[in-house]
Enzyme design. Structure first.
Site, mmCIF file in Angstrom:
data_model
loop_
_atom_site.group_PDB
_atom_site.id
_atom_site.type_symbol
_atom_site.label_atom_id
_atom_site.label_comp_id
_atom_site.label_asym_id
_atom_site.label_seq_id
_atom_site.Cartn_x
_atom_site.Cartn_y
_atom_site.Cartn_z
ATOM 1 N N ASN A 236 -68.889 31.790 -15.103
ATOM 2 C CA ASN A 236 -70.044 32.607 -15.464
ATOM 3 C C ASN A 236 -71.008 31.880 -16.386
ATOM 4 O O ASN A 236 -70.600 31.295 -17.388
ATOM 5 C CB ASN A 236 -69.562 33.893 -16.143
ATOM 6 N N VAL A 264 -61.194 36.333 -20.641
ATOM 7 C CA VAL A 264 -61.740 37.404 -19.819
ATOM 8 C C VAL A 264 -62.384 36.768 -18.593
ATOM 9 O O VAL A 264 -63.078 35.750 -18.720
ATOM 10 C CB VAL A 264 -62.820 38.221 -20.576
ATOM 11 N N CYS A 265 -62.203 37.364 -17.435
ATOM 12 C CA CYS A 265 -62.796 36.771 -16.229
ATOM 13 C C CYS A 265 -64.310 36.828 -16.265
ATOM 14 O O CYS A 265 -64.976 36.090 -15.542
ATOM 15 C CB CYS A 265 -62.264 37.451 -14.978
ATOM 16 N N THR A 266 -64.884 37.694 -17.113
ATOM 17 C CA THR A 266 -66.338 37.798 -17.239
ATOM 18 C C THR A 266 -66.891 37.016 -18.429
ATOM 19 O O THR A 266 -68.076 37.132 -18.743
ATOM 20 C CB THR A 266 -66.754 39.273 -17.371
ATOM 21 N N LEU A 393 -69.010 35.721 -10.209
ATOM 22 C CA LEU A 393 -68.626 37.053 -10.673
ATOM 23 C C LEU A 393 -69.771 37.716 -11.432
ATOM 24 O O LEU A 393 -70.276 38.761 -11.034
ATOM 25 C CB LEU A 393 -67.372 36.966 -11.547
#
Length: 466
Positions: A236, A264-266, A393
């Site tokens: 990201n 966190v994936c974000t 994402l």
């Protein structure tokens, strides 16, 4: 069964949870049990399922203080962030209770005399939910609660890093009114057990959040025709335009990169900054990072906790060492809070500049508190870099110009786009899912969109003259 143990990453000698670990036979038995409960649970009126989900929400709310402490001790998350996670988990179950009434069909105009046509939404059957350690309650709730609301039964596989949180979540659901057979728990880290779980013939759907590598293994295990919903990695970027409110943008970028220890994936992996303001922005960001401290979850002055595991700490440390050896410079770095256990899995929030463009700190997902500043020549270059990525994402833009923001929203090929906000954070009702290699299965999570994944459509033709 063997024992599965979790330890406090801020104090690794502290045992937090011990539970039995399942083998392949245990996983298969759990699926059969969930299958045997399906007819009864799916036939229950929507109001009865909603009542059980409201009951689960009430149990979770009543136990919120204990649950937040458990998350903090088991995963390392700051206590305040853990409380927020518990609150969101409660919201997930309350929203799912409404979804029980929203699995609606449609009616269609008659195409021949006396024949009516309509659709029904019907539950799939057994849903396997495999969840990560970084949000051990809320991400599990986002999968489990809507599945139960739609009339499915669930076999829940928590992360082996956070087995205690998974156990407590299921127990709260059972105390709230969800039958134990309708929500089974399989614990452990045995790859054969996971394969047996995902590949069981009774399973109709698998929903997973985690790494690309584990996702690939699950794809191999899942039987043909089984519906899948995989949320995988995110790479990201945030864009800071020349006209942005720089102090505000720096604060949002820092929060998106360093909050929750970047696990966190974000999380923001790199910030693309217009060259005209890159020096000023970098200085602001470095100053913010230098003020942050890493500490225990119960340290109210800490800005982030430890890495969840020793392997996670070692991976990020090696990445940072590799980047600096390749010529990157540390522009700003936080400190370790006093009184911490030196054996803890500590990482420091770090801002990097001059990272080589082909280095993994630029090209890959970080999943830790390491942020690279990359000067760019305006939004066109930023969009080209963002859209060329495999794992699309979330992205964010910081600008005062609505036209620039509008164009970025239209042209950024990501599942989530933020304007003047950090990349992290999402509500319980909007859809959540990435594009490209970031997701697999074409079914986003969240809110009413969850029902698309969790139900089949049945079309009915009825001749009323027969």
């Amino acid at each position: 069964m063997t024992a599965l143990r979790s330890y406090n990453p801020a104090n690794p000698s502290e045992l937090v949870t011990e539970v039995p670990a399942a083998g392949p036979a245990d996983a298969a038995e759990a699926v059969r049990s969930a299958q045997s409960a399906f007819d009864g649970w799916s036939a229950a009126p929507a109001g009865k399922r909603a009542e059980a989900l409201h009951g689960a929400a009430a149990q979770l709310a009543a136990e919120s203080a204990e649950l937040a402490e458990l998350i903090s001790r088991e995963e390392g998350k700051l206590l305040g962030a853990a409380r927020t996670e518990v609150a969101k988990t409660v919201e997930q179950f309350r929203l799912a209770a409404q979804l029980a009434f929203l699995a609606e069909g449609s009616t269609y105009p008659a195409e021949s005399a006396g024949v009516s046509a309509w659709t029904l939404r019907v539950p799939l059957g057994v849903v396997v939910a495999i969840t990560p350690w970084n949000f051990p309650l809320s991400l599990a709730a986002r999968k489990i609660a809507p599945a139960l609301a739609a009339g499915n039964t669930v076999v829940f596989k928590p992360s082996p890093v956070t087995p205690g949180a998974g156990e407590r979540l299921a127990a709260a659901c059972h105390r709230g009114g969800v039958p134990e057979e309708a929500l089974r728990v399989v614990q452990g880290d045995d790859p054969e057990a996971m394969a047996a779980l995902a590949g069981a013939p009774e399973v109709r759907a698998v929903t997973f959040t985690g790494s690309d590598r584990t996702g690939a293994a699950l794809h191999r295990a899942v039987r043909p025709g089984v519906r899948v919903q995989f949320e995988l990695g995110g790479h990201n970027a945030a864009l800071v335009c020349a006209d942005a409110d720089l102090p505000r943008a720096a604060a949002e970028v820092a929060a998106g990169a360093f909050g929750l220890t970047g696990q966190v994936c974000t999380a923001t992996d790199r910030v693309l900054v217009d060259r005209a303001v890159a020096a000023e922005f970098t200085e602001l960001l470095a100053e913010l990072a230098a003020k942050l401290t890493a500490g225990r979850g119960d340290d109210s002055a800490a800005a982030m906790g430890p890495a969840a595991t020793a392997a996670q700490r070692d991976r990020i440390t090696a990445l940072l060492d590799s980047a600096t050896a390749a010529g990157a410079k540390i522009a700003g770095q936080g400190t370790l809070a006093p009184g911490t256990d030196p054996a803890g899995h500590w990482l420091l929030p770090t801002v990097l500049t001059d990272v080589p463009a082909d280095h993994p700190a630029i090209t890959g997902e970080i999943f830790g508190p390491l942020l690279s500043v990359v000067p760019i020549d305006g939004p066109d270059q930023a969009l080209a870099e963002i859209n060329a990525d495999d794992h699309r994402l979330v992205t964010a833009i910081h600008t005062r110009d609505l036209a620039t923001a509008g164009r970025f929203v239209r042209e950024a090929r990501c599942g989530l786009v933020k304007v003047n906000e950090r990349t992290t954070g999402n509500g319980v009702a909007p859809p959540f899912g990435g594009w490209g290699a970031s997701s697999s299965g074409a079914f986003p999570e969240g809110g009413r969109t969850a029902l698309d994944f969790l139900t089949d459509t049945k079309t009915v033709y009825c001749n009323v003259l027969a």
